[in-house]
Design a protein around this motif. Structure first.
Motif, short mmCIF file in Angstrom:
data_model
loop_
_atom_site.label_atom_id
_atom_site.label_comp_id
_atom_site.label_asym_id
_atom_site.label_seq_id
_atom_site.Cartn_x
_atom_site.Cartn_y
_atom_site.Cartn_z
N LEU A 17 0.83 -1.20 0.00
CA LEU A 17 0.00 0.00 0.00
C LEU A 17 0.86 1.25 0.00
CD1 LEU A 17 -2.82 1.34 0.27
CD2 LEU A 17 -2.49 1.24 2.74
N ASN A 18 1.93 1.26 0.78
CA ASN A 18 2.81 2.43 0.85
C ASN A 18 3.56 2.66 -0.45
OD1 ASN A 18 2.73 3.71 3.56
ND2 ASN A 18 3.23 1.67 4.28
N ILE A 19 3.89 1.58 -1.17
CA ILE A 19 4.64 1.71 -2.41
C ILE A 19 3.79 2.29 -3.53
CG2 ILE A 19 5.79 0.36 -4.22
CD1 ILE A 19 6.82 -1.49 -2.01
N LEU A 20 2.47 2.07 -3.46
CA LEU A 20 1.60 2.60 -4.51
C LEU A 20 1.72 4.12 -4.60
CD1 LEU A 20 -1.73 0.58 -4.06
CD2 LEU A 20 -0.14 0.45 -5.97
N PRO A 21 1.87 4.68 -5.80
CA PRO A 21 1.96 6.14 -5.94
C PRO A 21 0.69 6.83 -5.47
CG PRO A 21 2.65 5.02 -7.96
CD PRO A 21 2.01 3.99 -7.10
N GLY A 22 0.84 7.96 -4.81
CA GLY A 22 -0.29 8.73 -4.33
C GLY A 22 0.15 10.13 -3.96
N PRO A 23 -0.72 10.93 -3.35
CA PRO A 23 -0.37 12.30 -2.99
C PRO A 23 0.86 12.40 -2.09
CG PRO A 23 -2.74 11.94 -2.77
CD PRO A 23 -2.13 10.60 -3.02
N ASP A 24 0.99 11.47 -1.14
CA ASP A 24 2.13 11.51 -0.24
C ASP A 24 3.44 11.29 -1.00
OD1 ASP A 24 0.34 11.88 1.78
OD2 ASP A 24 0.46 9.84 2.57
N SER A 25 3.44 10.26 -1.86
CA SER A 25 4.64 9.97 -2.65
C SER A 25 4.98 11.14 -3.57
CB SER A 25 4.43 8.71 -3.48
OG SER A 25 4.19 7.59 -2.66
N LEU A 26 3.95 11.73 -4.16
CA LEU A 26 4.17 12.85 -5.08
C LEU A 26 4.84 14.02 -4.36
CD1 LEU A 26 3.79 14.28 -7.79
CD2 LEU A 26 1.47 14.91 -7.05
#
Length: 212
Positions: A17-26
């Motif tokens: 779940l953490n590896i999936l790209p999202g607002p936090d990763s961006l």
């Protein structure tokens, strides 16, 4: 221990779940690409703080719910299992070229303190984070756990710790690359599908077996 079961499955699911790209990763990638790894790490620490807020709020809410009804926890687990299946199906239906690709637009430089608070607000104000915690974490807590809120907090902190390690690694890698980083669409597609398959299997397993 503490009424927690399937801890390994919880850790693996949380990492995916953490590896999936999202607002936090961006946000982390953007700050690392424009201001260096320290800025990305500041954003990561802010995100970790925001996640902790969600964990404590969800644990307190769960505690209040359990005080209201003895069967509420079982209902929460069934509704949560249905939501996990829904998320899994959505990820499995991802197509190449859909928003799995993450780019890093340029942002003006900010002090680390402001980047920290930016990361915290990005996470705290995301209702999907709260919804996912309420759906996901109770699946790994036994119905006869001596303290369900405590078990929730322990699992939440494990999730947050692993997620923070990943976020710092992402910050370092993005800064090391010293270019704008894009996750290749095909890789992102299969990452979505792998995670979707895991969530779908987890939800079905919970639906077809006796609740713990």
């Amino acid at each position: 221990m503490f009424g927690i079961h399937d801890l390994t499955l919880f850790i693996v699911s949380g990492l995916l779940l953490n590896i999936l790209p999202g607002p936090d990763s961006l946000l982390i990638m953007t700050r690392s690409a424009t201001q260096g790894w320290r800025a990305g790490s500041a954003a990561a620490l802010g995100i970790a703080t925001g996640t902790l807020v969600h964990i404590l709020a969800a644990a307190l809410g769960l505690s209040a719910l359990l005080a209201t009804s003895a069967t509420a926890f079982t209902v929460v687990k069934w509704v949560g299992a249905a939501y996990i299946v829904y998320v899994g199906i959505g990820l499995l239906r991802s197509r190449r070229g859909q928003p799995a690709e993450v780019a890093t637009p340029a942002l003006p430089a900010l002090p680390y303190r402001k980047i920290y608070f930016q990361g915290m607000l990005t996470n705290v104000l995301n209702p999907k984070v709260a919804l996912f915690f309420l759906a996901f974490v109770p699946q790994f807590i036994n119905a006869d756990a001596p303290s369900k809120p405590l078990a929730f907090i322990i699992l939440g902190c494990i999730f947050n710790f692993n997620g923070t390690l990943w976020c710092h690694a992402l910050a370092l890698f993005t800064a090391f690359a010293s270019t704008r980083l894009k996750l290749k669409p095909l890789l992102a597609l299969w990452l979505n599908r792998a995670t979707g398959g895991l969530f779908l299997a987890l939800g079905l397993r919970l639906a077809l077996s006796e609740q713990h």
